[in-house]
Design a protein around this motif. Structure first.
Motif, PDB file in Angstrom:
ATOM      1  N   CYS A 692       0.853  -1.196   0.000  1.00  0.00           N
ATOM      2  CA  CYS A 692       0.000   0.000   0.000  1.00  0.00           C
ATOM      3  C   CYS A 692       0.885   1.241   0.000  1.00  0.00           C
ATOM      4  O   CYS A 692       2.113   1.141   0.166  1.00  0.00           O
ATOM      5  CB  CYS A 692      -0.904   0.009   1.236  1.00  0.00           C
ATOM      6  SG  CYS A 692      -2.292   1.172   1.149  1.00  0.00           S
ATOM      7  N   GLY A 693       0.265   2.408  -0.141  1.00  0.00           N
ATOM      8  CA  GLY A 693       0.944   3.670   0.090  1.00  0.00           C
ATOM      9  C   GLY A 693       0.644   4.143   1.507  1.00  0.00           C
ATOM     10  O   GLY A 693      -0.482   4.020   1.978  1.00  0.00           O
ATOM     11  N   TYR A 694       1.656   4.679   2.213  1.00  0.00           N
ATOM     12  CA  TYR A 694       1.516   5.021   3.624  1.00  0.00           C
ATOM     13  C   TYR A 694       1.996   6.438   3.911  1.00  0.00           C
ATOM     14  O   TYR A 694       2.836   6.988   3.178  1.00  0.00           O
ATOM     15  CB  TYR A 694       2.320   4.050   4.497  1.00  0.00           C
ATOM     16  CG  TYR A 694       1.790   2.635   4.500  1.00  0.00           C
ATOM     17  CD1 TYR A 694       0.825   2.238   5.405  1.00  0.00           C
ATOM     18  CD2 TYR A 694       2.264   1.694   3.576  1.00  0.00           C
ATOM     19  CE1 TYR A 694       0.338   0.944   5.420  1.00  0.00           C
ATOM     20  CE2 TYR A 694       1.782   0.398   3.579  1.00  0.00           C
ATOM     21  CZ  TYR A 694       0.814   0.024   4.497  1.00  0.00           C
ATOM     22  OH  TYR A 694       0.329  -1.259   4.503  1.00  0.00           O
ATOM     23  N   THR A 695       1.452   6.990   4.991  1.00  0.00           N
ATOM     24  CA  THR A 695       1.970   8.246   5.536  1.00  0.00           C
ATOM     25  C   THR A 695       2.264   8.051   7.018  1.00  0.00           C
ATOM     26  O   THR A 695       1.581   7.286   7.701  1.00  0.00           O
ATOM     27  CB  THR A 695       0.964   9.402   5.396  1.00  0.00           C
ATOM     28  OG1 THR A 695      -0.225   9.093   6.134  1.00  0.00           O
ATOM     29  CG2 THR A 695       0.629   9.680   3.942  1.00  0.00           C
ATOM     30  N   VAL A 696       3.293   8.748   7.467  1.00  0.00           N
ATOM     31  CA  VAL A 696       3.597   8.832   8.894  1.00  0.00           C
ATOM     32  C   VAL A 696       3.484  10.303   9.271  1.00  0.00           C
ATOM     33  O   VAL A 696       4.156  11.153   8.669  1.00  0.00           O
ATOM     34  CB  VAL A 696       4.995   8.295   9.226  1.00  0.00           C
ATOM     35  CG1 VAL A 696       5.279   8.457  10.720  1.00  0.00           C
ATOM     36  CG2 VAL A 696       5.115   6.834   8.824  1.00  0.00           C
ATOM     37  N   SER A 697       2.630  10.613  10.236  1.00  0.00           N
ATOM     38  CA  SER A 697       2.443  12.007  10.639  1.00  0.00           C
ATOM     39  C   SER A 697       3.058  12.232  12.013  1.00  0.00           C
ATOM     40  O   SER A 697       2.986  11.375  12.894  1.00  0.00           O
ATOM     41  CB  SER A 697       0.964  12.368  10.678  1.00  0.00           C
ATOM     42  OG  SER A 697       0.268  11.559  11.608  1.00  0.00           O
ATOM     43  N   LEU A 698       3.652  13.394  12.175  1.00  0.00           N
ATOM     44  CA  LEU A 698       4.163  13.853  13.461  1.00  0.00           C
ATOM     45  C   LEU A 698       3.252  14.987  13.935  1.00  0.00           C
ATOM     46  O   LEU A 698       3.099  15.997  13.245  1.00  0.00           O
ATOM     47  CB  LEU A 698       5.598  14.357  13.330  1.00  0.00           C
ATOM     48  CG  LEU A 698       6.163  15.127  14.531  1.00  0.00           C
ATOM     49  CD1 LEU A 698       6.285  14.218  15.751  1.00  0.00           C
ATOM     50  CD2 LEU A 698       7.500  15.769  14.187  1.00  0.00           C
ATOM     51  N   VAL A 699       2.638  14.815  15.109  1.00  0.00           N
ATOM     52  CA  VAL A 699       1.767  15.838  15.689  1.00  0.00           C
ATOM     53  C   VAL A 699       2.383  16.275  17.008  1.00  0.00           C
ATOM     54  O   VAL A 699       2.638  15.445  17.885  1.00  0.00           O
ATOM     55  CB  VAL A 699       0.340  15.305  15.919  1.00  0.00           C
ATOM     56  CG1 VAL A 699      -0.544  16.393  16.533  1.00  0.00           C
ATOM     57  CG2 VAL A 699      -0.263  14.800  14.613  1.00  0.00           C
ATOM     58  N   VAL A 700       2.601  17.583  17.169  1.00  0.00           N
ATOM     59  CA  VAL A 700       3.252  18.132  18.354  1.00  0.00           C
ATOM     60  C   VAL A 700       2.261  19.045  19.067  1.00  0.00           C
ATOM     61  O   VAL A 700       1.591  19.873  18.434  1.00  0.00           O
ATOM     62  CB  VAL A 700       4.526  18.915  17.984  1.00  0.00           C
ATOM     63  CG1 VAL A 700       5.220  19.441  19.244  1.00  0.00           C
ATOM     64  CG2 VAL A 700       5.473  18.041  17.174  1.00  0.00           C
ATOM     65  N   LEU A 712      -7.900  21.160  26.606  1.00  0.00           N
ATOM     66  CA  LEU A 712      -7.174  20.762  25.405  1.00  0.00           C
ATOM     67  C   LEU A 712      -5.707  21.162  25.508  1.00  0.00           C
ATOM     68  O   LEU A 712      -5.365  22.158  26.144  1.00  0.00           O
ATOM     69  CB  LEU A 712      -7.790  21.414  24.164  1.00  0.00           C
ATOM     70  CG  LEU A 712      -9.247  21.080  23.848  1.00  0.00           C
ATOM     71  CD1 LEU A 712      -9.690  21.834  22.601  1.00  0.00           C
ATOM     72  CD2 LEU A 712      -9.440  19.579  23.666  1.00  0.00           C
ATOM     73  N   PHE A 713      -4.864  20.367  24.868  1.00  0.00           N
ATOM     74  CA  PHE A 713      -3.459  20.720  24.692  1.00  0.00           C
ATOM     75  C   PHE A 713      -3.284  21.029  23.208  1.00  0.00           C
ATOM     76  O   PHE A 713      -3.318  20.120  22.375  1.00  0.00           O
ATOM     77  CB  PHE A 713      -2.554  19.569  25.145  1.00  0.00           C
ATOM     78  CG  PHE A 713      -2.600  19.322  26.623  1.00  0.00           C
ATOM     79  CD1 PHE A 713      -1.723  19.979  27.470  1.00  0.00           C
ATOM     80  CD2 PHE A 713      -3.536  18.461  27.164  1.00  0.00           C
ATOM     81  CE1 PHE A 713      -1.780  19.773  28.841  1.00  0.00           C
ATOM     82  CE2 PHE A 713      -3.603  18.248  28.536  1.00  0.00           C
ATOM     83  CZ  PHE A 713      -2.715  18.907  29.376  1.00  0.00           C
ATOM     84  N   PRO A 714      -3.151  22.302  22.858  1.00  0.00           N
ATOM     85  CA  PRO A 714      -3.246  22.690  21.446  1.00  0.00           C
ATOM     86  C   PRO A 714      -2.127  22.107  20.589  1.00  0.00           C
ATOM     87  O   PRO A 714      -0.973  22.016  21.013  1.00  0.00           O
ATOM     88  CB  PRO A 714      -3.155  24.222  21.505  1.00  0.00           C
ATOM     89  CG  PRO A 714      -2.432  24.508  22.778  1.00  0.00           C
ATOM     90  CD  PRO A 714      -2.867  23.445  23.735  1.00  0.00           C
ATOM     91  N   THR A 715      -2.505  21.711  19.380  1.00  0.00           N
ATOM     92  CA  THR A 715      -1.528  21.250  18.399  1.00  0.00           C
ATOM     93  C   THR A 715      -0.768  22.457  17.865  1.00  0.00           C
ATOM     94  O   THR A 715      -1.371  23.442  17.427  1.00  0.00           O
ATOM     95  CB  THR A 715      -2.230  20.515  17.246  1.00  0.00           C
ATOM     96  OG1 THR A 715      -2.878  19.353  17.770  1.00  0.00           O
ATOM     97  CG2 THR A 715      -1.246  20.107  16.176  1.00  0.00           C
ATOM     98  N   VAL A 716       0.558  22.392  17.906  1.00  0.00           N
ATOM     99  CA  VAL A 716       1.373  23.519  17.453  1.00  0.00           C
ATOM    100  C   VAL A 716       2.137  23.204  16.179  1.00  0.00           C
ATOM    101  O   VAL A 716       2.763  24.095  15.595  1.00  0.00           O
ATOM    102  CB  VAL A 716       2.372  23.950  18.558  1.00  0.00           C
ATOM    103  CG1 VAL A 716       1.620  24.517  19.750  1.00  0.00           C
ATOM    104  CG2 VAL A 716       3.272  22.802  18.991  1.00  0.00           C
ATOM    105  N   GLY A 717       2.094  21.957  15.726  1.00  0.00           N
ATOM    106  CA  GLY A 717       2.784  21.615  14.488  1.00  0.00           C
ATOM    107  C   GLY A 717       2.435  20.221  14.022  1.00  0.00           C
ATOM    108  O   GLY A 717       2.308  19.300  14.834  1.00  0.00           O
ATOM    109  N   VAL A 718       2.237  20.064  12.687  1.00  0.00           N
ATOM    110  CA  VAL A 718       1.961  18.766  12.079  1.00  0.00           C
ATOM    111  C   VAL A 718       2.804  18.643  10.816  1.00  0.00           C
ATOM    112  O   VAL A 718       2.848  19.573  10.000  1.00  0.00           O
ATOM    113  CB  VAL A 718       0.468  18.604  11.722  1.00  0.00           C
ATOM    114  CG1 VAL A 718       0.218  17.235  11.091  1.00  0.00           C
ATOM    115  CG2 VAL A 718      -0.409  18.795  12.947  1.00  0.00           C
TER     116      VAL A 718
END
Length: 727
Positions: A692-700, A712-718
């Motif tokens: 398959c085709g895949y993605t890996v995401s980093l959420v900070v 909530l702990f706000p997302t500051v970067g993806v």
């Protein structure tokens, strides 16, 4: 572990000594000793503190709980000691919509060692904890079957309760109660979201989509119809007809004839069967000898020491008997409050009366519903303050009365439907700046912000440095509080100003020059918006309890902190009465963090060290890897923030990953000075994965309380990277 609640005194001296030792070790930040009996290892020890009740005001949308402090010692220090321990209460609500428990955060108060000397009643002390919540989206339009929700209050000593609603604190308590939400208002926007008001007749479109239907205007139920309903439900006539008798301005002049009937044995027009009015009058108007709590009961009473607000929880027990459903006027449960300022057993001052509107509820839970009322008493408290060296314990009497207000001249008068309850509360001392005008900042308790570092929930409150500690503020920060109005007719104005902490006093500037408030009329229970535009920053204080006006959420004004990046600021609150001199009544500091986070915008072969957020597959992403040849890919990530909370890696589509996940795939901050990761390696085992085709995401995410949203702990970067995996 509820069986531990009342068993402490029956334990042998050795076990009692172990529990006292564990409490002492907890004071020092040490772990709980494992030598305790197994019955106590799971917690819920309520020897020192416990919850007595929790309730909800559906119109003000305020949750309240009362905590009892039971012992003279075990709370770190006395009232004069600044290092007293804290009692935390966290609130969860389950709206019975399948969503489970929702965490609404917590509030707290200081608990002190208060000696049992001089002789006389000193314990248990009853403290009120309050939290405003917005339940609008869960409200129902139905008259007889409103939304019934369950609230859970979790009490924890000296450390905030877990965000897990099922976690039981070691020293603390858990209490559930069913609550009723307000009936939702009708308007065209709700019913027809796509409605174009411009095409409607002028007399309709002028309402701007806020037309209130007749059903929203409560009306009394005709007595014959009500009597018919209540007879079928076996509700006695003295309940049905009580308001007609008891609400007369002059009971001595009230007779059967005054109700329009020719004799005591005649039927009121429209009734299915005659009633004996003479017997009914004798029963209702004669002095009451004992409490009648078959329909309502006063479960607890407490004082919010910081805000000078008394509160009580009323338990409504029956499905009917309250004057009709939510489309009717229903009836009021009144609670009057009295003070025994010298704690000698004589209640010498009437403090005031509050009420809550109640109705017949078809879907009443088996245990009934729990409502709260509250009464500001700042003016009275101000006259009875004394030094912290002499802790001020005061006896309070609350008198519950259905349909008609209790006596305002006799604290011993017992209502026909109602009861009395006496409790002990602690009045704040004179030391310090006095009552904190500001009670909430960004929807968190002002008490949880310690001057010195100015963050929400400083790590000094707990030995843990886990998620949720040392949180600064960013974006829009709403400010809640209560002001003392000398007289109900006075024009009371307030102004809130701010400056950077490093600047001089001359740098103060107003936080806002316009604002909007939702004002509840406690007599009609209707809410209306009020807007003010004040170029000089002086706003009229709209909360006026004697005039039955209440600002929802105790909201004062908002601070848009976007002009500050990463710095502590000082906020100052001033008031003036009838245009008189300005008086500074509160001042406090906040840590602000609006520093922008830079996410690398380009695909990179190695981590971009000039950015704050980046993820790479070593050698560049978007490559194809051959199944059976390449078994693992490697990469690096960067996740940095001044107030770093956590980062997480997510592999998609997970349905084809067959359990494979990046390693490591998550990390939360480990200390208050943890800035995140610079260039951390990660890897992914490809062997179990489908083609398959895949993605890996980093959420900070960060620990900033962004736009007054502490849950909530706000997302500051993806950042994403991708690859293909094929034969």
């Amino acid at each position: 572990m509820k069986d531990t609640k009342d068993s402490f005194d029956t334990l042998d001296k050795k076990v009692q000594s172990q529990l006292f030792s564990s409490r002492h070790q907890a004071l020092l930040g040490l772990s709980i000793p494992t030598t305790l009996p197994k019955a106590f290892i799971h917690g819920n020890i309520t020897y020192w503190e416990s919850l007595t009740c929790v309730g909800f005001d559906p119109y003000q949308q305020v949750l309240e709980a009362v905590v009892q402090i039971k012992q003279p010692t075990g709370y770190i220090g006395n009232v004069c000691n600044q290092s007293q321990s804290f009692e935390f209460v966290r609130f969860f609500i389950d709206f019975n919509d399948g969503g489970g428990w929702i965490d609404f955060g917590y509030r707290q108060f200081k608990a002190s060692d208060i000696s049992t000397a001089p002789p006389g009643p000193q314990h248990p002390l009853n403290y009120l904890v309050r939290m405003g919540v917005d339940t609008t989206q869960h409200q129902s339009f139905l008259c007889g079957n409103p939304t019934i929700a369950k609230v859970r209050a979790v009490l924890s000593w000296n450390t905030p309760p877990s965000a897990n609603p099922n976690a039981v604190p070691f020293y603390g308590d858990v209490l559930d109660a069913d609550i009723q939400l307000k009936r939702r208002n009708f308007n065209f926007a709700d019913l027809v979201p796509h409605l174009n008001l411009q095409t409607l007749p002028a007399e309709v479109s002028d309402y701007q989509g806020k037309i209130v239907f007749d059903e929203q205007l409560p009306k009394p139920i005709e007595i014959a119809s009500l009597h018919k309903q209540y007879t079928a439900l076996k509700i006695a006539d003295d309940r049905t007809f009580f308001p007609m008798v008891a609400n007369s301005l002059n009971k001595s002049l009230l007779t059967p004839a005054s109700l329009g009937v020719s004799s005591a044995n005649n039927a009121i027009s429209g009734l299915l069967q005659p009633i004996n009015l003479e017997d009914l009058f004798d029963k209702i108007l004669n002095p009451v000898k004992e409490s009648n709590t078959g329909f309502e009961e006063l479960t607890c009473v407490g004082l919010d020491t910081n805000a000078d607000i008394l509160g009580a929880v009323v338990h409504i027990k029956n499905q009917a008997g309250y004057g009709g459903n939510l489309c009717s006027t229903g009836s009021n449960e009144y609670v009057s409050f009295w003070a025994d300022w010298n704690n000698n057993g004589t209640f010498d001052e009437y403090l005031g009366t509050s009420s809550i509107r109640v109705h017949d509820i078809n879907n009443m839970p088996a245990d009934g519903l729990y409502y709260n009322v509250n009464l500001p008493i700042s003016a009275q408290v101000q006259q009875h303050l004394r030094s912290c060296k002499r802790p001020n314990v005061v006896r309070i009497r609350a008198v519950l009365s259905w349909s008609t207000p209790p006596s305002t001249i006799d604290p011993n008068a017992l209502p026909y439907w109602g009861m009395r309850r006496d409790v002990l509360v602690q009045i704040r001392p004179t030391e310090g700046v006095g009552r904190g005008v500001i009670t909430g900042v960004g929807n968190v308790d002002r008490l949880s912000i310690l001057n010195g570092y100015h963050n929400y929930n400083p790590v000094a409150y707990s030995t843990s440095a886990g998620s949720g500690f040392n949180r600064p503020f960013g974006g829009y920060t709403g400010i809640q509080g209560t002001l003392l109005r000398p007289n109900s007719s006075d024009l009371l104005e307030f102004k809130i100003e701010w400056k950077k902490q490093s600047e001089s006093v001359a740098a103060y500037q107003t936080v806002a020059t316009s604002g909007s408030w939702s004002v509840l009329d406690l007599s009609t229970l209707l809410t209306s918006p009020v807007s003010q535009s004040r170029p000089d920053g002086w706003f009229e204080y709209l909360d006026n309890f004697p005039a039955n006006k209440k600002v929802l959420g105790d909201y004062l004004v908002g601070f848009s902190s976007g002009v500050v990046t990463d710095e502590a600021v000082t906020l100052r609150v001033s008031v003036r009465v009838n245009g008189g001199p300005e008086v500074v009544v509160d001042e406090f500091d906040l840590q602000i963090d609006n520093t922008p986070t830079i996410t690398s915008p380009t695909p990179n072969a190695s981590v971009d060290m000039s950015s704050d957020v980046d993820i790479v597959i070593d050698g560049l992403d978007c490559k194809l890897y051959k199944k059976g040849v390449t078994t693992q890919i490697n990469g690096h990530l960067r996740a940095k923030h001044r107030h770093f909370n956590a980062w997480q890696l997510d592999l998609q589509p997970s349905a084809h990953a067959n359990g494979a996940a990046p390693t490591p795939n998550f990390r939360a901050h480990g200390s208050v000075n943890d800035p995140g990761n610079d260039n951390l390696p990660w890897s992914l085992d490809l062997t179990p994965m489908d083609e398959c085709g895949y993605t890996v995401s980093l959420v900070v995410s960060s620990r900033v309380i962004q736009n007054s949203t502490p849950i909530l702990f706000p997302t500051v970067g993806v950042k994403y990277v991708g690859f293909g995996y094929f034969s």
